[in-house]
Enzyme design. Structure first.
Site, PDB file in Angstrom:
ATOM      1  N   ASP A  79     -16.428  77.851 -87.732  1.00 31.32           N
ATOM      2  CA  ASP A  79     -15.009  77.946 -87.387  1.00 31.32           C
ATOM      3  C   ASP A  79     -14.651  79.311 -86.815  1.00 31.32           C
ATOM      4  OD1 ASP A  79     -14.842  75.445 -88.502  1.00 31.32           O
ATOM      5  OD2 ASP A  79     -13.357  75.976 -90.035  1.00 31.32           O
ATOM      6  N   ASP A  80     -13.617  79.322 -85.991  1.00 33.57           N
ATOM      7  CA  ASP A  80     -12.877  80.523 -85.580  1.00 33.57           C
ATOM      8  C   ASP A  80     -13.412  81.253 -84.358  1.00 33.57           C
ATOM      9  OD1 ASP A  80     -11.446  79.838 -87.796  1.00 33.57           O
ATOM     10  OD2 ASP A  80     -11.858  81.658 -88.933  1.00 33.57           O
TER      11      ASP A  80
ATOM     12  N   HIS B 273      -9.507  73.875 -82.924  1.00 35.39           N
ATOM     13  CA  HIS B 273      -9.104  74.522 -84.172  1.00 35.39           C
ATOM     14  C   HIS B 273      -7.750  75.210 -83.997  1.00 35.39           C
ATOM     15  CE1 HIS B 273     -10.176  75.665 -88.205  1.00 35.39           C
ATOM     16  NE2 HIS B 273     -10.317  76.958 -87.968  1.00 35.39           N
TER      17      HIS B 273
ATOM     18  N   HIS C  43      -4.819  79.571 -84.442  1.00 35.97           N
ATOM     19  CA  HIS C  43      -5.244  79.489 -85.839  1.00 35.97           C
ATOM     20  C   HIS C  43      -4.036  79.314 -86.764  1.00 35.97           C
ATOM     21  CE1 HIS C  43      -7.657  80.561 -89.496  1.00 35.97           C
ATOM     22  NE2 HIS C  43      -8.595  79.925 -88.793  1.00 35.97           N
TER      23      HIS C  43
ATOM     24  N   HIS D 238     -18.465  80.588 -90.600  1.00 36.09           N
ATOM     25  CA  HIS D 238     -17.526  81.143 -89.612  1.00 36.09           C
ATOM     26  C   HIS D 238     -18.258  82.087 -88.663  1.00 36.09           C
ATOM     27  CE1 HIS D 238     -14.939  79.856 -92.919  1.00 36.09           C
ATOM     28  NE2 HIS D 238     -13.957  79.763 -92.041  1.00 36.09           N
TER      29      HIS D 238
END
Length: 207
Positions: free
Chosen positions: A36-37, A87, A91, A175
């Protein structure tokens, strides 16, 4: 509280039955690594190289603003055979913003992330948001959050979370971010080695 983060309990999973939390396959021990991210140049290329070393495919849930800044990395992730997901653009946590703003943010991110997969940041959604998102995306949650981002955890503790909670069909969250980098660089290879020793196969989520 940590236990609730690392492996979401049944009551939370039941709140969002339209979401994918775990994917089990008959007669195959499978896990799904997700990141993620990202994508960011400081971390994502290292992750890609490590996955290549082990011949592993994974899924990257990208923040739209990072994808906008690093379009070459988005294409590199795809070129190496991994799947990608939305995503949100900035965020956003669904609980903290109005649904109309949240949906606009997802749509904005979609201009840079061509995918039918969506993961809400922090796994936080309103019911009405989930219903609206489901019309356009497969909502992917998780079965195990490694907590690699936590400054309170050592990389050994992050690796310990994998050993404790990983199971057949687990969707595992790491991540590719600066916040997680220190733990990730040690916990990820250790986790891959251990999962392979346990007989797990690694798959990317289908788009």
């Amino acid at each position: 509280m940590a236990r609730l983060i690392e492996q979401p309990p049944l009551f939370y999973r039941l709140l969002f039955p339209e979401a994918i939390w775990r994917v089990r396959r008959n007669r195959r021990k499978v896990v799904y690594l997700t990141f993620d991210d990202g994508p960011i140049p400081e971390v994502t290329p290292w992750v890609l190289d490590l996955l290549d070393t082990y011949n592993i495919k994974a899924t990257f849930f990208m923040v739209g603003d990072n994808a906008r800044r690093n379009p070459g990395l988005v294409e590199e992730v795809r070129r190496r055979g991994h799947s990608i997901g939305n995503h949100t653009m900035h965020h956003l946590q669904g609980f903290k913003v109005r649904s109309m703003k949240y949906m606009r943010d997802i749509t904005e991110a979609a201009a840079y992330i061509d995918s039918n997969l969506f993961r809400p940041p922090h796994g936080l959604l309103r019911w009405e948001q989930a219903r609206a998102i489901k019309k356009h995306y497969n909502i992917v949650m998780y079965d195990l959050v490694t907590r690699d981002y936590s400054k309170r955890l050592s990389w050994e503790a992050v690796f310990g979370n994998v050993k404790k909670y990983a199971r057949d069909g687990s969707i595992i969250v790491f991540h590719d971010s600066l916040k997680a980098e220190a733990n990730l660089r040690k916990a990820l290879p250790a986790s891959i080695e251990w999962l392979k020793e346990q007989g797990y196969e690694f798959l990317a989520l289908p788009m």
